[in-house]
Motif scaffolding. Structure first.
Motif, PDB file in Angstrom:
ATOM      1  N   GLY A 124      69.107  40.757  57.582  1.00 25.33           N
ATOM      2  CA  GLY A 124      69.053  40.216  56.234  1.00 25.33           C
ATOM      3  C   GLY A 124      67.959  40.856  55.391  1.00 25.33           C
ATOM      4  N   ARG A 127      68.213  44.410  52.500  1.00 22.30           N
ATOM      5  CA  ARG A 127      68.484  44.495  51.062  1.00 22.30           C
ATOM      6  C   ARG A 127      67.397  43.873  50.214  1.00 22.30           C
ATOM      7  N   ILE A 128      66.666  42.868  50.760  1.00 25.59           N
ATOM      8  CA  ILE A 128      65.647  42.229  49.930  1.00 25.59           C
ATOM      9  C   ILE A 128      64.604  43.252  49.523  1.00 25.59           C
ATOM     10  N   GLU A 129      64.183  44.039  50.484  1.00 27.46           N
ATOM     11  CA  GLU A 129      63.119  45.001  50.192  1.00 27.46           C
ATOM     12  C   GLU A 129      63.594  45.946  49.100  1.00 27.46           C
ATOM     13  N   ALA A 131      65.727  45.389  46.782  1.00 27.91           N
ATOM     14  CA  ALA A 131      66.032  44.761  45.492  1.00 27.91           C
ATOM     15  C   ALA A 131      64.777  44.317  44.750  1.00 27.91           C
ATOM     16  N   GLU A 132      63.622  44.485  45.394  1.00 28.83           N
ATOM     17  CA  GLU A 132      62.418  43.916  44.788  1.00 28.83           C
ATOM     18  C   GLU A 132      61.882  44.821  43.671  1.00 28.83           C
ATOM     19  N   VAL A 133      62.339  44.599  42.467  1.00 33.71           N
ATOM     20  CA  VAL A 133      61.859  45.364  41.311  1.00 33.71           C
ATOM     21  C   VAL A 133      61.253  44.359  40.344  1.00 33.71           C
TER      22      VAL A 133
END
Lengths: 135, 516
Positions: A124, A127-129, A131-133
């Motif tokens: 999981g 993708r979080i990393e 998407a972190e903008v």
């Protein structure tokens, strides 16, 4: 008339439950669409089924001439149908996006948010990393 | 006067519309969000003061007389909830200015947040059962999109469970509303309060009451209907988690309180006993679930459940004092719970992780954050003189007065275990040194850089202290709401007119033969 509608809505509820207990997301969504319809039928039946004139008032008169059918349940159902349709569309898209990401339609095997062990969690995090903008 | 009552719905609606129209200008959306939230706070405080001074306020939509049109009613409980919504809304929007990334802002984060506030306020103010269903759908749809916005894998997983169980609850609510209409021929809540006691088939009324209990119970997250909450609340960005944690389950609690004080009080021995069992088990399972977690947001999510138990306990005991406790508990809880999530977000910014194992050294690096964590954390655990102490004290006392020793014991154990969870976060994230393999070294509070995150936390911590130290006015408001909740007469007569409650009084025989 009412007893037929009562049995029919009960039958639809049974179908709904059967579909919702399935481990396939798509069947769950089908169950959901049936469920709102069963609910609408219950409202319709609860408003009493009568053989009567449409609730229209003649021009110039202030009250309806004959006994009229109850318009309120129909107004409620109309609202509920619209809402139910919106929710159904959202859940179909959600189920599809889940299928795209997780490659499965079995909700029990999707454990990204509540990982049972480390491998689930790492799957999981990817993708979080990305998407972190921040603004 | 009617504008004041409708403004908690109109302001976020107008704000959301304007922000949606200018969707391609994120900066504009932020400005609209902050302005609407400030206006909302001002008008809702004015509404609360108005209700407190002049009693229950009613607006009949489009001047259709009740019970034919839709009524909007603001009594003390509704007005308090609207003010709390505005406070959390403002704090969340300011927090979001930094916490929400450009991508999410671009996809309509601020208009959606305002739509959520619109739906929540509508649910608090409506006096019509079907209209309540519609407001629920408004707030649910906004919350679905907010939860999935960004589309990370945990979010999609969490949203899946959140959406589907909530849709099931909505359908159940719809059916229960349909059956209520079938029994009484009305959906106006005040009218229902008069007509439901007169329904001859009391078994059917109790069955429908149980359906409402399940539908609202799913939304409130009571035992055993809460599994969706810890599965989903930790997945979206912190700002979204915080507003969900603070507000959404409390909409469920509010509707439970409304339904089981105004509408379904015919068979208190059954319905409220059921609620009492649910309350005790909710507290225990929630707090035990939290004890097993080592991720800050997941600990806090489980604690939402255990705290819901206290509010339901107040409703279930169904005495004046217990309801005072329940209303006070909601007031305190909404502020504190959202604040803890906000603090969790800052911990993540400073240490780079939500996992307790990977955090540490914050007490040394940032004494400011340590203090800001201690205030809501100890308030949640119920330490005097913070806000959590008073409602817990009132609830325990209410429980002892009616000799429900078991529920009081459960509540006490839950309190102790809550302290355990809070000290766990304290010991791991703040007290211990920076661990091996920490995501990044902690460098001070970074207050200037993160001020949009710190300000809401300080604002809410300030309110927590004020409620704790200067509890009297809050207690008075809670007492006024409890008095209104226990005696439906004022509510019914303000909506339907003088003498409308007499059939019920004649039925109970308390005021036989009194002419209006």
């Amino acid at each position: 008339m009412e007893w037929i509608l009562a049995i029919v809505s009960g039958f639809i509820f049974a179908c709904t439950l059967y579909l919702m207990l399935s481990r396939n997301l798509l069947r769950f969504v089908f169950g959901l669409s049936l469920l709102t319809n069963a609910g609408n039928l219950v409202i319709f039946t609860a408003g009493r089924v009568t053989r009567a004139a449409p609730p229209l008032i003649e021009e110039g008169a202030t009250t309806a001439a004959a006994t009229t059918a109850n318009p309120l349940p129909q107004a409620l159902i109309l609202t509920a149908i619209v809402i139910g349709f919106g929710l159904l569309v959202f859940s179909i898209v959600l189920a599809y996006r889940n299928f795209e990401e997780m490659n499965t339609m079995d909700p029990d095997s999707i454990r990204v948010a509540e990982p049972l062990d480390e491998t689930d969690k790492d799957a999981g995090d990817v993708r979080i990393e990305g998407a972190e903008v921040r603004t | 006067m009617s504008w004041l009552l409708l403004s908690p719905m109109l302001i976020p609606f107008l704000g959301a519309s304007v922000a949606f129209l200018a969707w391609n200008r994120p900066r504009f959306g932020q400005v609209v969000g902050v302005v609407s939230a400030v206006l909302l706070l001002i008008t809702s405080v004015a509404l609360l003061l108005d209700v407190h001074a002049n009693g229950i306020r009613v607006v009949q939509a489009a001047n259709w007389e009740a019970p034919f049109g839709i009524s909007f009613v603001a009594d003390h409980l509704s007005a308090i909830m609207v003010v709390l919504t505005a406070i959390i809304g403002l704090a969340t929007i300011v927090y979001s200015l930094f916490d929400i990334n450009r991508e999410r802002t671009y996809y309509g984060y601020y208009p959606l947040l305002l739509t959520l506030l619109f739906g929540v306020n509508g649910a608090f103010l409506t006096g019509d059962l079907f209209n309540l269903y519609v407001w629920f759908e408004v707030l649910l749809l906004a919350s679905f999109v907010l939860m999935s916005l960004g589309g990370t894998r945990p979010q999609l997983d969490g949203t899946l469970k959140y959406v589907f169980i909530n849709l099931l609850a909505s359908a159940l609510l719809l059916v229960a509303i349909g059956l209520t209409y079938g029994m009484t021929g009305t959906l106006n809540m005040a009218d229902l309060a008069v007509k439901l006691p007169l329904v001859e088939n009391s078994g059917l009324v109790t069955a429908v009451a149980t359906m409402f209990l399940i539908a609202f119970g799913i939304k409130a997250g009571i035992f055993p209907l809460f599994a969706w909450l810890p599965a989903s609340y930790h997945t979206p960005p912190v700002a979204v988690s915080a507003i969900f944690a603070g507000l959404l389950t409390k909409v469920g609690v509010y509707t439970l309180i409304r339904a089981f004080t105004l509408l379904f009080t015919q068979d208190v021995g059954y319905t409220h006993q059921l609620l009492l069992w649910a309350a005790g088990l909710t507290m225990l399972t929630g707090v035990l679930g939290a004890a097993a977690q080592f991720e800050i947001r997941r600990i806090l999510s489980w604690h939402i459940i255990s705290q819901i138990g206290y509010m339901i306990m107040g409703l279930a005991l169904y005495t004046p004092l217990a309801l005072v406790g329940a209303v006070f508990y909601i007031t305190h809880h909404i502020i504190v719970k959202a604040n803890l999530f906000f603090v969790g977000g800052i911990i993540k910014r400073l240490t780079g992780s939500f996992e307790l194992e990977e955090t540490g050294g914050l007490y040394k690096a940032s004494p400011l954050l340590a203090v800001l964590f201690l205030i809501p954390a100890f308030s949640l655990a119920g330490f005097p003189p913070l806000s959590g102490f008073w409602p817990k004290y009132i609830l325990f006392r209410a429980g002892l007065e009616v000799e429900s020793y078991l529920i009081v014991a459960v509540a006490l154990i839950t309190g102790i275990l809550t302290t355990f969870s809070m000290t766990k976060i304290w010991a791991q994230a703040f007290w211990k040194g920076t661990p091996e393999g920490a995501a990044r070294p902690v460098r001070g509070s970074r207050f200037r850089e993160l001020r949009a995150l710190y300000l809401p936390v300080m604002f809410l911590a300030g309110i927590t202290i004020v409620i704790g130290v200067y509890a009297q006015p809050f207690l008075e408001l809670a007492q006024a709401s409890a008095a209104e909740l226990l005696d439906s007469r004022a509510y019914v007569e303000s909506v339907l007119g003088e003498g409308a409650y007499d059939p019920v009084l004649a039925l109970t025989g308390s005021e036989l033969g009194v002419a209006p």
